[in-house]
Enzyme design. Structure first.
Site, PDB file in Angstrom:
ATOM      1  N   ARG A  86       0.797  -1.284  -0.104  1.00  0.00           N
ATOM      2  CA  ARG A  86      -0.082  -0.135  -0.109  1.00  0.00           C
ATOM      3  C   ARG A  86       0.852   1.136   0.093  1.00  0.00           C
ATOM      4  O   ARG A  86       0.223   2.496  -0.016  1.00  0.00           O
ATOM      5  CB  ARG A  86      -0.793   0.010   1.377  1.00  0.00           C
ATOM      6  CG  ARG A  86      -2.295  -0.312   1.083  1.00  0.00           C
ATOM      7  CD  ARG A  86      -3.060  -0.137   2.551  1.00  0.00           C
ATOM      8  NE  ARG A  86      -4.608  -0.253   2.326  1.00  0.00           N
ATOM      9  CZ  ARG A  86      -5.161  -1.229   2.596  1.00  0.00           C
ATOM     10  NH1 ARG A  86      -4.680  -2.306   2.574  1.00  0.00           N
ATOM     11  NH2 ARG A  86      -6.582  -0.847   2.530  1.00  0.00           N
TER      12      ARG A  86
ATOM     13  N   ARG B 289      -9.516   7.005   4.538  1.00  0.00           N
ATOM     14  CA  ARG B 289      -8.877   5.974   3.878  1.00  0.00           C
ATOM     15  C   ARG B 289      -8.922   6.261   2.083  1.00  0.00           C
ATOM     16  O   ARG B 289      -7.699   5.916   1.758  1.00  0.00           O
ATOM     17  CB  ARG B 289     -10.006   4.506   3.785  1.00  0.00           C
ATOM     18  CG  ARG B 289      -9.731   4.025   5.360  1.00  0.00           C
ATOM     19  CD  ARG B 289     -10.771   2.923   5.477  1.00  0.00           C
ATOM     20  NE  ARG B 289     -11.086   1.805   4.858  1.00  0.00           N
ATOM     21  CZ  ARG B 289     -11.645   0.921   4.609  1.00  0.00           C
ATOM     22  NH1 ARG B 289     -12.902   1.225   5.183  1.00  0.00           N
ATOM     23  NH2 ARG B 289     -11.522  -0.088   4.150  1.00  0.00           N
TER      24      ARG B 289
ATOM     25  N   ARG C 109     -21.575  -1.759   3.996  1.00  0.00           N
ATOM     26  CA  ARG C 109     -21.172  -3.071   4.169  1.00  0.00           C
ATOM     27  C   ARG C 109     -21.376  -3.182   5.682  1.00  0.00           C
ATOM     28  O   ARG C 109     -21.292  -2.415   6.488  1.00  0.00           O
ATOM     29  CB  ARG C 109     -19.494  -3.096   4.257  1.00  0.00           C
ATOM     30  CG  ARG C 109     -18.961  -3.369   3.019  1.00  0.00           C
ATOM     31  CD  ARG C 109     -17.630  -3.867   2.877  1.00  0.00           C
ATOM     32  NE  ARG C 109     -16.887  -3.100   3.354  1.00  0.00           N
ATOM     33  CZ  ARG C 109     -15.406  -3.096   3.167  1.00  0.00           C
ATOM     34  NH1 ARG C 109     -15.007  -4.024   2.093  1.00  0.00           N
ATOM     35  NH2 ARG C 109     -14.439  -2.651   3.674  1.00  0.00           N
TER      36      ARG C 109
ATOM     37  N   ARG D 245     -18.143  -2.209  10.397  1.00  0.00           N
ATOM     38  CA  ARG D 245     -16.536  -1.817  10.427  1.00  0.00           C
ATOM     39  C   ARG D 245     -16.451  -0.554  10.957  1.00  0.00           C
ATOM     40  O   ARG D 245     -16.778   0.270  10.281  1.00  0.00           O
ATOM     41  CB  ARG D 245     -15.784  -2.281   9.360  1.00  0.00           C
ATOM     42  CG  ARG D 245     -15.401  -3.819   9.180  1.00  0.00           C
ATOM     43  CD  ARG D 245     -14.818  -4.067   7.894  1.00  0.00           C
ATOM     44  NE  ARG D 245     -13.711  -3.244   7.473  1.00  0.00           N
ATOM     45  CZ  ARG D 245     -12.761  -3.408   6.501  1.00  0.00           C
ATOM     46  NH1 ARG D 245     -13.042  -4.541   5.724  1.00  0.00           N
ATOM     47  NH2 ARG D 245     -11.907  -2.666   6.109  1.00  0.00           N
TER      48      ARG D 245
HETATM   49  P1  AMP Z   1      -8.377  -3.400   4.103  1.00  0.00           P
HETATM   50  O1  AMP Z   1      -9.482  -4.674   4.437  1.00  0.00           O
HETATM   51  O2  AMP Z   1      -7.523  -3.899   3.116  1.00  0.00           O
HETATM   52  O3  AMP Z   1      -9.308  -2.393   3.744  1.00  0.00           O
HETATM   53  O4  AMP Z   1      -7.260  -2.831   5.374  1.00  0.00           O
HETATM   54  C1  AMP Z   1      -8.175  -2.493   6.484  1.00  0.00           C
HETATM   55  C2  AMP Z   1      -7.151  -1.670   7.244  1.00  0.00           C
HETATM   56  O5  AMP Z   1      -5.959  -2.251   7.563  1.00  0.00           O
HETATM   57  C3  AMP Z   1      -6.578  -0.548   6.490  1.00  0.00           C
HETATM   58  O6  AMP Z   1      -7.491   0.828   6.498  1.00  0.00           O
HETATM   59  C4  AMP Z   1      -5.120  -0.194   7.151  1.00  0.00           C
HETATM   60  O7  AMP Z   1      -5.349   0.611   8.404  1.00  0.00           O
HETATM   61  C5  AMP Z   1      -4.984  -1.599   7.764  1.00  0.00           C
HETATM   62  N1  AMP Z   1      -3.837  -2.098   6.563  1.00  0.00           N
HETATM   63  C6  AMP Z   1      -4.224  -3.474   5.434  1.00  0.00           C
HETATM   64  N2  AMP Z   1      -3.222  -3.575   4.748  1.00  0.00           N
HETATM   65  C7  AMP Z   1      -2.276  -2.683   5.027  1.00  0.00           C
HETATM   66  C8  AMP Z   1      -0.831  -2.183   4.487  1.00  0.00           C
HETATM   67  N3  AMP Z   1      -0.689  -3.029   3.459  1.00  0.00           N
HETATM   68  N4  AMP Z   1      -0.463  -1.219   5.073  1.00  0.00           N
HETATM   69  C9  AMP Z   1      -0.873  -0.438   5.929  1.00  0.00           C
HETATM   70  N5  AMP Z   1      -2.031  -0.775   6.592  1.00  0.00           N
HETATM   71  C10 AMP Z   1      -2.860  -1.725   6.268  1.00  0.00           C
END
Ligand code: AMP
Length: 218
Positions: free
Chosen positions: A88, A171, A127, A160
């Site tokens: 990311r 985000r 969601r 969530r």
């Molecule tokens: P997601 O389910 O992929 O949207 O991830 C949910 C949250 O987890 C994100 O908003 C970040 O806070 C954290 N997160 C997930 N993947 C990463 C990553 N590669 N780097 C940093 N934070 C992450």
């Protein structure tokens, strides 16, 4: 197949990663799922990650890089993997290249899922999930037949914390600033393909598999 699914939150990367991973019989590695599990289990890593996640910010690079490094050392990834939500940031992408390089591996393809901002907000804000069995729903596209209760286990559904309006805005801002630069990062390496993620789940999945098939035979 060694793939990365890239795109803003809410573009459907996770759903498509599940389907493609099942199709190819390979592992899906989702840093979001791994971090949420750590939060649920209240591990030291989960306790560190929770505040960042609730606000919609990123968990520090060193933490997620460590998580992924551990997963990529596992023998279950021998036939391939799909990384969902990682990398990311540019430092994460550089760390991934290093880890793969150490094992004599490379990425086959990075798929960039494209969906308009308006649609993303609609998808994320609707969601819902079950805190007990982790089943997922959407108030418009996939509502529970039991209203606000889980169809599978009857538990009350929750949203969530990072799917609430302020966290969604955060985000998307974080995505633009820190993750979108990966598009040109991977473009320069000639491994990037763009995919329209705004169609139905089945249509996107069909287009994705068709696209990947061309790289399998290439
Ligand atoms: P997601 O389910 O992929 O949207 O991830 C949910 C949250 O987890 C994100 O908003 C970040 O806070 C954290 N997160 C997930 N993947 C990463 C990553 N590669 N780097 C940093 N934070 C992450």
């Amino acid at each position: 197949m060694r793939l990365v699914f890239l795109g803003a939150p809410g573009v459907g990367k996770g759903t498509q990663a599940d389907k493609a991973a099942a199709h190819y019989g390979i592992c899906k590695i989702s840093t979001g799922d791994l971090l949420r599990e750590a939060v649920r289990n209240q591990t030291p890593l989960g306790l560190e990650a929770k505040g960042h996640m609730d606000r919609g910010g990123l968990v520090p690079d060193s933490v997620v890089i460590g998580l992924v490094r551990e997963k990529l050392a596992d023998s279950s990834i021998a036939s391939g993997f799909i990384l969902d939500g990682f990398p990311r940031t540019v430092p994460q992408a550089e760390a991934l290249a290093k880890v793969l390089n150490e094992r004599g591996l490379h990425l086959d393809r990075v798929i960039n899922f494209e969906v308009s901002r308006k649609e993303i907000v609609r998808r994320l804000s609707g969601r819902r999930s079950c805190p007990k069995c982790q089943a997922t729903y959407h108030v418009d596209f996939a509502p529970s037949k039991m209203g606000n209760a889980c169809e599978r286990c009857g538990e009350a559904l929750t949203q969530r914390s990072d799917d609430q309006r302020e966290a969604i805005e955060m985000r998307l801002r974080v995505y633009e600033e820190q993750t979108a630069p990966l598009i040109s990062f991977y473009e320069k390496q000639h491994v990037l393909s763009h995919l329209n993620g705004a169609e139905t789940v089945d249509a996107v999945s069909q287009n994705l598999l068709q696209m990947l098939a061309t790289y399998q035979t290439a």
